[in-house]
Design a protein around this motif. Structure first.
Motif, PDB file in Angstrom:
ATOM      1  N   VAL A   1      46.855  30.651  44.651  1.00  8.25           N
ATOM      2  CA  VAL A   1      47.171  29.462  43.857  1.00  8.25           C
ATOM      3  C   VAL A   1      45.860  28.839  43.390  1.00  8.25           C
ATOM      4  O   VAL A   1      44.933  28.657  44.193  1.00  8.25           O
ATOM      5  CB  VAL A   1      47.983  28.440  44.688  1.00  8.25           C
ATOM      6  CG1 VAL A   1      48.248  27.179  43.868  1.00  8.25           C
ATOM      7  CG2 VAL A   1      49.295  29.060  45.163  1.00  8.25           C
ATOM      8  N   GLY A   2      45.775  28.512  42.121  1.00  9.55           N
ATOM      9  CA  GLY A   2      44.580  27.867  41.570  1.00  9.55           C
ATOM     10  C   GLY A   2      43.515  28.817  41.097  1.00  9.55           C
ATOM     11  O   GLY A   2      42.408  28.384  40.765  1.00  9.55           O
ATOM     12  N   VAL A   3      43.792  30.118  41.044  1.00  9.23           N
ATOM     13  CA  VAL A   3      42.818  31.105  40.585  1.00  9.23           C
ATOM     14  C   VAL A   3      42.952  31.236  39.069  1.00  9.23           C
ATOM     15  O   VAL A   3      43.912  31.828  38.570  1.00  9.23           O
ATOM     16  CB  VAL A   3      43.027  32.471  41.261  1.00  9.23           C
ATOM     17  CG1 VAL A   3      42.032  33.491  40.729  1.00  9.23           C
ATOM     18  CG2 VAL A   3      42.896  32.332  42.766  1.00  9.23           C
TER      19      VAL A   3
ATOM     20  N   LEU B   1      38.774  33.453  37.791  1.00 12.41           N
ATOM     21  CA  LEU B   1      38.792  34.872  38.123  1.00 12.41           C
ATOM     22  C   LEU B   1      40.168  35.442  37.839  1.00 12.41           C
ATOM     23  O   LEU B   1      41.174  34.717  37.822  1.00 12.41           O
ATOM     24  CB  LEU B   1      38.459  35.093  39.602  1.00 12.41           C
ATOM     25  CG  LEU B   1      37.054  34.699  40.087  1.00 12.41           C
ATOM     26  CD1 LEU B   1      36.934  34.984  41.572  1.00 12.41           C
ATOM     27  CD2 LEU B   1      35.983  35.441  39.318  1.00 12.41           C
ATOM     28  N   ASP B   2      40.209  36.734  37.623  1.00 10.85           N
ATOM     29  CA  ASP B   2      41.484  37.412  37.457  1.00 10.85           C
ATOM     30  C   ASP B   2      42.180  37.490  38.816  1.00 10.85           C
ATOM     31  O   ASP B   2      41.599  37.951  39.803  1.00 10.85           O
ATOM     32  CB  ASP B   2      41.251  38.818  36.907  1.00 10.85           C
ATOM     33  CG  ASP B   2      42.559  39.534  36.572  1.00 10.85           C
ATOM     34  OD1 ASP B   2      43.630  38.984  36.879  1.00 10.85           O
ATOM     35  OD2 ASP B   2      42.488  40.634  36.011  1.00 10.85           O
TER      36      ASP B   2
ATOM     37  N   ARG C   1      43.125  39.959  44.420  1.00  6.98           N
ATOM     38  CA  ARG C   1      43.976  40.730  45.339  1.00  6.98           C
ATOM     39  C   ARG C   1      43.305  42.047  45.734  1.00  6.98           C
ATOM     40  O   ARG C   1      43.344  42.459  46.895  1.00  6.98           O
ATOM     41  CB  ARG C   1      45.328  41.018  44.689  1.00  6.98           C
ATOM     42  CG  ARG C   1      46.206  39.779  44.487  1.00  6.98           C
ATOM     43  CD  ARG C   1      47.495  40.161  43.787  1.00  6.98           C
ATOM     44  NE  ARG C   1      48.319  38.990  43.538  1.00  6.98           N
ATOM     45  CZ  ARG C   1      49.188  38.481  44.422  1.00  6.98           C
ATOM     46  NH1 ARG C   1      49.336  39.075  45.604  1.00  6.98           N
ATOM     47  NH2 ARG C   1      49.906  37.426  44.129  1.00  6.98           N
ATOM     48  N   VAL C   2      42.701  42.707  44.758  1.00  8.78           N
ATOM     49  CA  VAL C   2      42.082  43.994  45.036  1.00  8.78           C
ATOM     50  C   VAL C   2      40.914  43.839  46.005  1.00  8.78           C
ATOM     51  O   VAL C   2      40.682  44.667  46.876  1.00  8.78           O
ATOM     52  CB  VAL C   2      41.621  44.653  43.715  1.00  8.78           C
ATOM     53  CG1 VAL C   2      40.745  45.883  44.006  1.00  8.78           C
ATOM     54  CG2 VAL C   2      42.829  45.058  42.879  1.00  8.78           C
ATOM     55  N   ASP C   3      40.159  42.734  45.873  1.00  8.34           N
ATOM     56  CA  ASP C   3      38.992  42.529  46.728  1.00  8.34           C
ATOM     57  C   ASP C   3      39.368  42.158  48.152  1.00  8.34           C
ATOM     58  O   ASP C   3      38.509  42.181  49.036  1.00  8.34           O
ATOM     59  CB  ASP C   3      38.095  41.440  46.135  1.00  8.34           C
ATOM     60  CG  ASP C   3      37.382  41.907  44.876  1.00  8.34           C
ATOM     61  OD1 ASP C   3      37.356  43.129  44.644  1.00  8.34           O
ATOM     62  OD2 ASP C   3      36.888  41.056  44.111  1.00  8.34           O
TER      63      ASP C   3
ATOM     64  N   LEU D   1      35.575  36.331  48.438  1.00  8.82           N
ATOM     65  CA  LEU D   1      36.168  35.659  47.281  1.00  8.82           C
ATOM     66  C   LEU D   1      35.254  34.553  46.767  1.00  8.82           C
ATOM     67  O   LEU D   1      35.016  34.418  45.564  1.00  8.82           O
ATOM     68  CB  LEU D   1      37.533  35.105  47.665  1.00  8.82           C
ATOM     69  CG  LEU D   1      38.259  34.284  46.583  1.00  8.82           C
ATOM     70  CD1 LEU D   1      38.595  35.169  45.388  1.00  8.82           C
ATOM     71  CD2 LEU D   1      39.521  33.643  47.156  1.00  8.82           C
ATOM     72  N   LEU D   2      34.726  33.738  47.669  1.00  6.84           N
ATOM     73  CA  LEU D   2      33.845  32.655  47.254  1.00  6.84           C
ATOM     74  C   LEU D   2      32.513  33.183  46.721  1.00  6.84           C
ATOM     75  O   LEU D   2      31.913  32.563  45.840  1.00  6.84           O
ATOM     76  CB  LEU D   2      33.611  31.699  48.419  1.00  6.84           C
ATOM     77  CG  LEU D   2      34.858  30.939  48.893  1.00  6.84           C
ATOM     78  CD1 LEU D   2      34.503  29.991  50.021  1.00  6.84           C
ATOM     79  CD2 LEU D   2      35.509  30.186  47.748  1.00  6.84           C
ATOM     80  N   THR D   3      32.055  34.330  47.241  1.00  4.66           N
ATOM     81  CA  THR D   3      30.857  34.952  46.674  1.00  4.66           C
ATOM     82  C   THR D   3      31.112  35.364  45.232  1.00  4.66           C
ATOM     83  O   THR D   3      30.236  35.202  44.364  1.00  4.66           O
ATOM     84  CB  THR D   3      30.446  36.177  47.506  1.00  4.66           C
ATOM     85  OG1 THR D   3      30.105  35.751  48.831  1.00  4.66           O
ATOM     86  CG2 THR D   3      29.240  36.875  46.899  1.00  4.66           C
TER      87      THR D   3
END
Length: 606
Positions: free
Chosen positions: A106-108, A111-112, A117-119, A140-142
């Motif tokens: 939520v809130g992304v 970024l795609d 999800r893939v990461d 994710l934050l990186t």
């Protein structure tokens, strides 16, 4: 300012904080069992886990619960604790294994969502692991930092969902607050040592190395990559983690990047002395040496100036002067100018002028073009005539142009543990040889011109083996191809900086090479002890027109030959109050145990 605000609403840990843990003792003070050694029993069977010691009861219970949750038992609970003197036992119930049933973001928007999800390593259908979830959130934050959102925060919500068959699963929701984008106001290098007033490195140079543009939006922000880029310059003893600070409270969208650095001394003097034992009984040994004065990071812009003086036996001396600027006009262009002068007793004097222009494609990787002009003037011994009536060393001029590659990625500049260093250049040139007339066989002066090719390369690989131990391997090679050779242009080999088991410049040839095998035991960040083996190869060409000397010790006699020249030894590099001290003792198969070459060096910071 690394914004890693991660909130894990992990149901099991929350329940543990509120659920009572029954103990045989009724004291409510959980720190009472801080010295107890704990074991864990789950569902009546002992569990193998890292037994904590000297921890209070509530901390031990949290660790036990996290251990069970990593195995997929998200609903595990600690039922009771039994303490007998200094031995404690926790009793737990695993409950059913819980998999991740749903993963939502939520809130992304920046970024795609599919990329996010893939990461993630944790996906629907995998066993829930709180530690893995934290690592995924950190990644994710990186990714947000690299996209220009260093203020992004992430919060996780979890819910137990039971299907119609009564099987529980976990619904995980990742809520992201992307924050605002920032404008990079400035880049500053700050000293790690608070006792140092300020760093010499200019902000402009640090920004150029970090590949950042002050005044522009902060994008592609990767603190780890920035740190690696500065470490690759070899200008710092250590580089800390970069961080962001708001430049001005009145401008909340502007930030300054600060990079903590421990800078190397602005200059160093490197002195190497060697002792060569006598080769003939009754003679005395000889001392040799060379000194290197080097100024680094001149005016805080990464500029370099160096001066090397060498004095070897046989009235051989040389000087090498270099000056380099890594970023001309703020561009990733490196320019280096150099001068080399060499005097070989009374045989010849040679001067070499060089210019390099390089382009840096990536941290530690650059390609350069080189232009070299060389002049050779014969001395009294070089003007002696050979059998063909020509001087042994003719006056000559040569011009070379070439292209080269440099790659340097090591974890530490002074005492690397892992990494690779490669430098190679290949050159094409033309040499003009001038011969005087008025000899018995040569009536008039004339000149000849011939093409030449030259290759010089060296490489080192650092591979960690066991704790504090490093294996170093690599090699050097220098090749000159020509139809005719003069002694002045041959490569000199042997000594402290090449084949360590032999006298200084004992060998010379148009092809010289060395394979290096070294094993190090690291004493600290800058010191190590080592043993080594050098395997050299030397090919000497035939020099046409030389007199037929019968004395094999005559230095003017050169015959075509080639051979393998091995050497071996041991040494140490040690940080001392005076500076960095190096010592080595090297032998070759022809030497006795007491005939080794001793080399000692001292690097003093200015």
């Amino acid at each position: 300012m690394r914004s890693l605000a991660v909130s894990l609403a992990v149901l099991g840990i929350s329940l543990l904080a509120s659920a009572p843990v029954c103990a045989q003792e009724t004291s409510a003070d959980t720190t009472r069992h801080a010295s107890t050694s704990w074991s864990l029993v789950a569902d009546g069977r002992p569990v193998a886990w890292a037994t904590p010691r000297s921890l209070p009861l509530d901390s031990v219970a949290v660790r036990a619960l996290r251990h069970l949750q990593r195995e997929g038992y998200y609903l595990a609970r600690v039922d009771s604790a039994l303490v007998d003197k200094d031995i404690g036992t926790l009793y737990a119930t695993r409950g059913p294994r819980v998999d991740v049933g749903r993963l939502d973001f939520v809130g992304v928007t920046a970024l795609d969502e599919n990329r996010a999800r893939v990461d993630f390593t944790m996906r629907p259908g995998t066993v829930f692991d709180a530690a893995q979830l934290e690592r995924d959130l950190d990644g994710l934050l990186t990714a947000y930092e690299r996209a220009g959102y260093p203020l992004a925060q992430a919060r996780v919500e979890t819910t137990i969902v039971t299907d119609s068959a009564g099987v529980p699963s976990l619904a995980v929701t990742v809520r992201v607050d992307e924050g605002r984008t920032l404008r990079l106001a400035a880049v500053e290098a700050v000293p790690q040592d608070t006792a140092v007033a300020r760093a010499r490195t200019s902000g402009r140079f640090a920004a150029r190395i970090a590949d950042l543009r002050p005044g522009a939006p902060l994008q592609s922000y990767d603190p780890a990559a920035i740190r690696e880029r500065l470490e690759a310059t070899d200008l710092y003893e250590a580089v800390g983690a970069p961080y962001l600070v708001l430049a001005d409270p009145a401008s909340p969208n502007a930030a300054t990047l600060r990079i903590p650095v421990e800078e190397r001394p602005p200059g160093t003097f490197d002195l190497i002395l060697g002792y060569l034992p006598p080769t003939v009984p009754g003679e005395s040994g000889q001392f040799v040496g060379n000194g290197l004065l080097q100024l680094v990071n001149v005016f805080g812009g990464g500029r370099l100036f160096s001066l090397r003086l060498v004095r070897n036996p046989g009235l051989v001396s040389s000087v090498d002067v270099r000056a380099a600027d890594p970023f001309v006009a703020g561009l990733p262009l490196r320019i280096e100018a150099s001068f080399e002068g060499r005097g070989q007793d009374s045989t010849f004097a040679r001067q070499r002028y060089g210019l390099e222009i390089g382009y840096q494609f990536a941290p530690g990787l650059s390609v350069f073009g080189a232009f070299t002009r060389e002049n050779t003037d014969p001395g009294p011994a070089g003007r002696r005539l050979g059998l063909d009536g020509l001087p042994l060393v003719p006056a000559a001029d040569a011009t070379f142009a070439g292209i080269g590659l440099r790659y340097r990625r090591i974890d530490r500049a002074v005492n690397p543990r892992r990494g690779l260093v490669v430098e190679a250049i290949i050159e094409q040139g033309r040499k003009t040889r001038r011969f005087p007339g008025a000899s018995d066989s040569v009536a008039q002066a004339f000149a000849t011109s011939l093409p030449q090719q030259r290759l010089v390369a060296d490489a080192r690989v650092f591979v960690p083996t066991f704790a504090r131990q490093v294996f170093v391997t690599g090699g050097d090679i220098a090749v000159l191809l020509s139809d005719v050779y003069d002694t002045a242009e041959l490569f000199r080999y042997g000594g402290a900086r090449s084949l360590r088991g032999y006298d200084e410049e004992r060998f010379f040839g148009n092809v010289v090479a060395r394979a290096v095998f070294e094993y190090r035991y690291q004493l600290d960040r800058t010191s190590f002890a080592f043993v080594f083996t050098d395997v050299g190869y030397v090919a000497t060409p035939e020099i046409v027109g030389r007199p037929a000397m019968t004395n094999p010790d005559d230095p003017t006699r050169i015959e075509a030959q080639r051979g393998i020249e091995p050497g071996f030894g041991f040494g140490i590099q040690q940080r001392t109050p005076l500076g960095l001290l190096t010592f080595s003792y090297a032998l070759n198969p022809e030497d006795g145990a007491t005939q080794g070459k001793v080399h000692a060096g001292l690097v003093v910071g200015l």
